[in-house]
Every structure is written in C-alpha cells, then in structure tokens.
Write a protein that holds these residues in place. Structure first.
Motif, mmCIF file in Angstrom:
data_model
loop_
_atom_site.group_PDB
_atom_site.id
_atom_site.type_symbol
_atom_site.label_atom_id
_atom_site.label_comp_id
_atom_site.label_asym_id
_atom_site.label_seq_id
_atom_site.Cartn_x
_atom_site.Cartn_y
_atom_site.Cartn_z
ATOM 1 N N ARG A 103 28.664 43.446 45.591
ATOM 2 C CA ARG A 103 29.666 43.620 44.531
ATOM 3 C C ARG A 103 30.720 44.640 44.936
ATOM 4 N NH1 ARG A 103 26.937 45.684 39.997
ATOM 5 N NH2 ARG A 103 27.824 47.691 40.475
ATOM 6 N N ILE A 104 30.303 45.729 45.575
ATOM 7 C CA ILE A 104 31.252 46.752 46.025
ATOM 8 C C ILE A 104 32.220 46.177 47.055
ATOM 9 C CG2 ILE A 104 31.467 48.916 47.325
ATOM 10 C CD1 ILE A 104 28.832 49.789 45.940
ATOM 11 N N VAL A 105 31.703 45.397 47.993
ATOM 12 C CA VAL A 105 32.564 44.787 49.015
ATOM 13 C C VAL A 105 33.557 43.835 48.372
ATOM 14 C CG1 VAL A 105 32.599 43.200 50.985
ATOM 15 C CG2 VAL A 105 30.948 45.062 50.925
ATOM 16 N N LEU A 106 33.115 42.987 47.453
ATOM 17 C CA LEU A 106 34.020 42.046 46.800
ATOM 18 C C LEU A 106 35.046 42.746 45.916
ATOM 19 C CD1 LEU A 106 31.807 38.966 45.908
ATOM 20 C CD2 LEU A 106 33.517 39.201 47.705
ATOM 21 N N GLU A 107 34.691 43.852 45.307
ATOM 22 C CA GLU A 107 35.656 44.602 44.513
ATOM 23 C C GLU A 107 36.652 45.325 45.408
ATOM 24 O OE1 GLU A 107 33.482 47.150 41.931
ATOM 25 O OE2 GLU A 107 32.733 45.493 40.707
ATOM 26 N N THR A 108 36.212 45.778 46.589
ATOM 27 C CA THR A 108 37.089 46.480 47.515
ATOM 28 C C THR A 108 38.059 45.518 48.197
ATOM 29 O OG1 THR A 108 35.337 48.076 47.933
ATOM 30 C CG2 THR A 108 37.161 48.021 49.494
ATOM 31 N N ILE A 109 37.549 44.383 48.612
ATOM 32 C CA ILE A 109 38.369 43.390 49.293
ATOM 33 C C ILE A 109 38.715 42.313 48.281
ATOM 34 C CG2 ILE A 109 38.513 41.757 51.197
ATOM 35 C CD1 ILE A 109 36.286 43.359 52.557
ATOM 36 N N GLU A 110 39.886 42.431 47.695
ATOM 37 C CA GLU A 110 40.341 41.453 46.712
ATOM 38 C C GLU A 110 40.617 40.137 47.416
ATOM 39 O OE1 GLU A 110 41.178 39.653 43.382
ATOM 40 O OE2 GLU A 110 40.781 41.797 43.281
ATOM 41 N N LEU A 111 40.019 39.070 46.946
ATOM 42 C CA LEU A 111 40.152 37.783 47.609
ATOM 43 C C LEU A 111 41.352 36.980 47.121
ATOM 44 C CD1 LEU A 111 36.392 36.787 47.768
ATOM 45 C CD2 LEU A 111 37.796 37.817 49.546
#
Length: 175
Positions: A5-13
């Motif tokens: 979740r942290i990675v997906l929130e940091t890297i906006e797709l």
C-alpha cells in the motif's frame, strides 16, 4: 500488505497526476530543443562565435547526422511512418474513445514528437539538397530549433490543459 500500500501510494499510477510524467514531458522537450538534428545546439553557438575548427566540427556533425537520418528514412521510412501511425492511432482510440489515461498521456507525448521527426527529415533533405554550410547552416538549424520550441510550448500547454481537465473531472467524479 502495508509495504504494498505504501509503494502504491508513493508511486501514483495515474499519468496526469504523476510528477514523473510532467518531469518526463519537460525533459523530452528540453532534449528535443537542445539536440537539433542530433547536434547539440551549443555547437551551433560556438561555431557562430569562434568559427574555424568549431565551424568545421559543426559541419561534420551535421553532415554525419543528416546522412544517418536520411539513410534511415530511405531504407525504412515507410515502415517507420506506418508503424508510428498505427501506434499513434491505437493510442488515440484507446485513450480518447475508451478513456485509458496512460494512452492519452502517451499520445500527447508521441504525436508532437512525430511531427518533430517529420520536420527533422524535411530539414535534413534541405540541408543536403542545398549543401548548406556556414551562416546558412546556422540559420537553418536555429530556425528548426525555434520551430521545435514552438511545437514544444504548444504541446506542453495542450497537455497541461488536458491534464488539469482530466484531474478535475476525475476528482469531481469521486475517483
């Protein structure tokens, strides 16, 4: 789970709300206006100021890159145009008809660069055809750079407007 979740929130797709997209857009146009026909524009400025060896170096670099560009266009130009049009058409339809944001972003990056590529081939043909050297060559490269910068400014403006519109409608729709 938390790491994911942290990675997906940091890297906006999403493309238009992603800082990396805007950085890539700026770097792409900065590079396109600096490397005119594959020649760094500071070489043109140095040849204009110093002449002599700097001028000969510029003419050699332009000759090499013009010959390379025209060779590629003569050997595989039809294929490059056909595949490029196919890709841009697919991006246009999937992006603006079916709503794929990444396709919209890639189309807004690729379409103006395709125009720059076509203009570069046209300028290369003129440089070779007229055998331009010295001040005539500098003027032609300067004019070509100016046109690339105009296309870049219009592209950034249109992309920014579309990106803002897309982000506002995405937010308004609760996305």
């Amino acid at each position: 789970m938390d790491w994911y979740r942290i990675v997906l929130e940091t890297i906006e797709l999403r493309s238009f709300s992603n800082l990396w997209f805007w950085i890539a857009l700026a770097v792409m146009w900065s590079s396109a206006s600096h490397w005119v026909l594959g020649v760094p524009f500071d070489m043109v400025m140095r040849a204009r100021r110093q002449g002599g060896q700097a001028e000969l170096d510029l003419e050699d670099m332009v000759r090499i890159n013009v010959n390379r560009l025209l060779y590629i266009s003569e050997v595989s130009g039809v294929w490059v145009i056909g595949i490029g049009c196919m890709i841009l058409s697919a991006l246009l339809v999937s992006g603006f008809v079916y709503g794929a944001e990444i396709s919209q972003a890639l189309f807004l990056l690729g379409c103006p660069m395709a125009l720059v590529g076509l203009l570069s081939v046209r300028i290369a043909l003129r440089i070779r055809g007229f055998g331009l050297t010295g001040p005539d060559l500098w003027r032609k490269l300067g004019t070509h750079r100016f046109v690339i910068q105009l296309i870049g400014m219009m592209s950034i403006f249109i992309t920014a407007l579309w990106g803002m519109f897309h982000n506002m409608t995405f937010t308004a729709l609760g996305g």
